[in-house]
Design an enzyme around this catalytic site. Structure first.
Site, PDB file in Angstrom:
ATOM      1  N   ASN A  49     -17.210  69.838  -3.913  1.00 27.60           N
ATOM      2  CA  ASN A  49     -15.781  70.131  -4.068  1.00 27.60           C
ATOM      3  C   ASN A  49     -15.109  70.268  -2.710  1.00 27.60           C
ATOM      4  OD1 ASN A  49     -17.274  72.553  -3.872  1.00 27.60           O
ATOM      5  ND2 ASN A  49     -15.689  73.753  -4.880  1.00 27.60           N
ATOM      6  N   VAL A  50     -13.860  69.830  -2.671  1.00 30.83           N
ATOM      7  CA  VAL A  50     -13.058  69.853  -1.445  1.00 30.83           C
ATOM      8  C   VAL A  50     -11.708  70.463  -1.808  1.00 30.83           C
ATOM      9  CG1 VAL A  50     -12.016  68.463   0.381  1.00 30.83           C
ATOM     10  CG2 VAL A  50     -14.250  67.797  -0.555  1.00 30.83           C
ATOM     11  N   GLU A  51     -11.490  71.686  -1.338  1.00 32.62           N
ATOM     12  CA  GLU A  51     -10.260  72.394  -1.719  1.00 32.62           C
ATOM     13  C   GLU A  51      -9.118  72.099  -0.751  1.00 32.62           C
ATOM     14  OE1 GLU A  51     -11.518  76.473  -2.335  1.00 32.62           O
ATOM     15  OE2 GLU A  51     -12.455  75.908  -4.242  1.00 32.62           O
ATOM     16  N   CYS A  60     -12.588  68.241  -7.352  1.00 32.72           N
ATOM     17  CA  CYS A  60     -13.862  68.746  -7.866  1.00 32.72           C
ATOM     18  C   CYS A  60     -15.010  67.889  -7.329  1.00 32.72           C
ATOM     19  CB  CYS A  60     -13.876  68.682  -9.393  1.00 32.72           C
ATOM     20  SG  CYS A  60     -12.953  70.001 -10.209  1.00 32.72           S
ATOM     21  N   GLU A  62     -17.154  66.356  -8.897  1.00 32.52           N
ATOM     22  CA  GLU A  62     -17.304  65.141  -9.702  1.00 32.52           C
ATOM     23  C   GLU A  62     -16.437  63.998  -9.167  1.00 32.52           C
ATOM     24  OE1 GLU A  62     -16.930  68.202 -10.707  1.00 32.52           O
ATOM     25  OE2 GLU A  62     -18.063  68.631 -12.529  1.00 32.52           O
ATOM     26  N   CYS A  93     -16.029  70.874 -15.478  1.00 28.44           N
ATOM     27  CA  CYS A  93     -14.773  71.355 -16.083  1.00 28.44           C
ATOM     28  C   CYS A  93     -14.248  70.292 -17.057  1.00 28.44           C
ATOM     29  CB  CYS A  93     -13.738  71.667 -15.008  1.00 28.44           C
ATOM     30  SG  CYS A  93     -12.997  70.207 -14.235  1.00 28.44           S
ATOM     31  N   CYS A  96     -13.145  67.005 -15.595  1.00 23.47           N
ATOM     32  CA  CYS A  96     -14.253  66.204 -15.067  1.00 23.47           C
ATOM     33  C   CYS A  96     -15.138  65.650 -16.174  1.00 23.47           C
ATOM     34  CB  CYS A  96     -15.030  67.003 -14.036  1.00 23.47           C
ATOM     35  SG  CYS A  96     -14.036  67.201 -12.533  1.00 23.47           S
TER      36      CYS A  96
HETATM   37  N1  THU Z   1     -15.192  72.855  -9.480  1.00 21.03           N
HETATM   38  C1  THU Z   1     -15.841  71.658  -9.362  1.00 21.03           C
HETATM   39  O1  THU Z   1     -16.023  71.135  -8.256  1.00 21.03           O
HETATM   40  N2  THU Z   1     -16.301  71.059 -10.505  1.00 21.03           N
HETATM   41  C2  THU Z   1     -16.222  71.599 -11.738  1.00 21.03           C
HETATM   42  O2  THU Z   1     -16.571  70.957 -12.709  1.00 21.03           O
HETATM   43  C3  THU Z   1     -15.759  72.992 -11.886  1.00 21.03           C
HETATM   44  C4  THU Z   1     -14.928  73.494 -10.760  1.00 21.03           C
HETATM   45  C5  THU Z   1     -14.675  73.485  -8.274  1.00 21.03           C
HETATM   46  C6  THU Z   1     -13.188  73.390  -8.113  1.00 21.03           C
HETATM   47  C7  THU Z   1     -12.900  74.565  -7.215  1.00 21.03           C
HETATM   48  O3  THU Z   1     -13.038  74.146  -5.867  1.00 21.03           O
HETATM   49  C8  THU Z   1     -13.993  75.554  -7.534  1.00 21.03           C
HETATM   50  O4  THU Z   1     -14.979  74.864  -8.269  1.00 21.03           O
HETATM   51  C9  THU Z   1     -13.524  76.757  -8.339  1.00 21.03           C
HETATM   52  O5  THU Z   1     -12.863  76.354  -9.471  1.00 21.03           O
END
Ligand code: THU
Length: 146
Positions: A49-51, A60, A62, A93, A96
């Site tokens: 994940n890259v915020e 996400c 994915e 999620c 995804c």
């Molecule tokens: N996140 C994912 O990378 N994939 C998922 O399927 C669930 C959530 C990440 C997004 C965010 O950076 C962190 O988890 C918290 O929600």
């Protein structure tokens, strides 16, 4: 590459997810995620994940998987797993699940918190490419009959 994926292959896929999780950029949630998938030609694609300071712009893990899938030649996803910062299995999620469905379909196997399951169970009655094709077919039929 054999079609049959054994536990040791799942363990290797999970290890790839754990490794890439270590490169996540999650300064806001502090919730690192790593994801890994096997492709139908045997290669493995990964993502973390890259915020973003604009929170809603988060990518996400994915998204990275699907991007690497196409960046390295495309194909269909056959096996998928994602983990949290402790290396524990987590569920993709909702958004995804849709993303994974597009590139692996009903038969994509997902290592879930309750075991290995096909996407048809992880995202039942999914909307997908077939629905669009269905409407396109109807439109073509209508066109022909006029
Ligand atoms: N996140 C994912 O990378 N994939 C998922 O399927 C669930 C959530 C990440 C997004 C965010 O950076 C962190 O988890 C918290 O929600």
């Amino acid at each position: 590459m054999e079609d049959r994926v054994e536990q040791k292959d799942w363990d290797a896929l999970r290890a790839a997810a754990v490794e890439v999780m270590g490169r996540a950029y999650a300064p806001y949630s502090k919730y690192a995620v790593g994801a890994a998938a096997r492709v139908d030609d045997g290669r493995v694609v990964v993502g973390c994940n890259v915020e973003n300071a604009a929170y809603g712009v988060v990518l996400c893990a994915e998204c990275g998987v699907v991007s690497q899938l196409y960046a390295t030649g495309g194909g269909r996803l056959t096996h998928f797993v994602c983990v949290n910062g402790d290396g524990e299995i987590i569920m993709p999620c909702g958004r995804c699940r849709q993303l994974l469905f597009e590139h692996g379909g009903r038969d994509l196997l997902v290592w879930t918190v309750s075991g290995i399951k096909p996407m048809s169970e992880v995202l039942p009655d999914a909307f997908g490419p077939d629905d669009l094709a269905h409407v396109a077919d109807h439109a073509a039929e209508k066109e022909e009959s006029t």
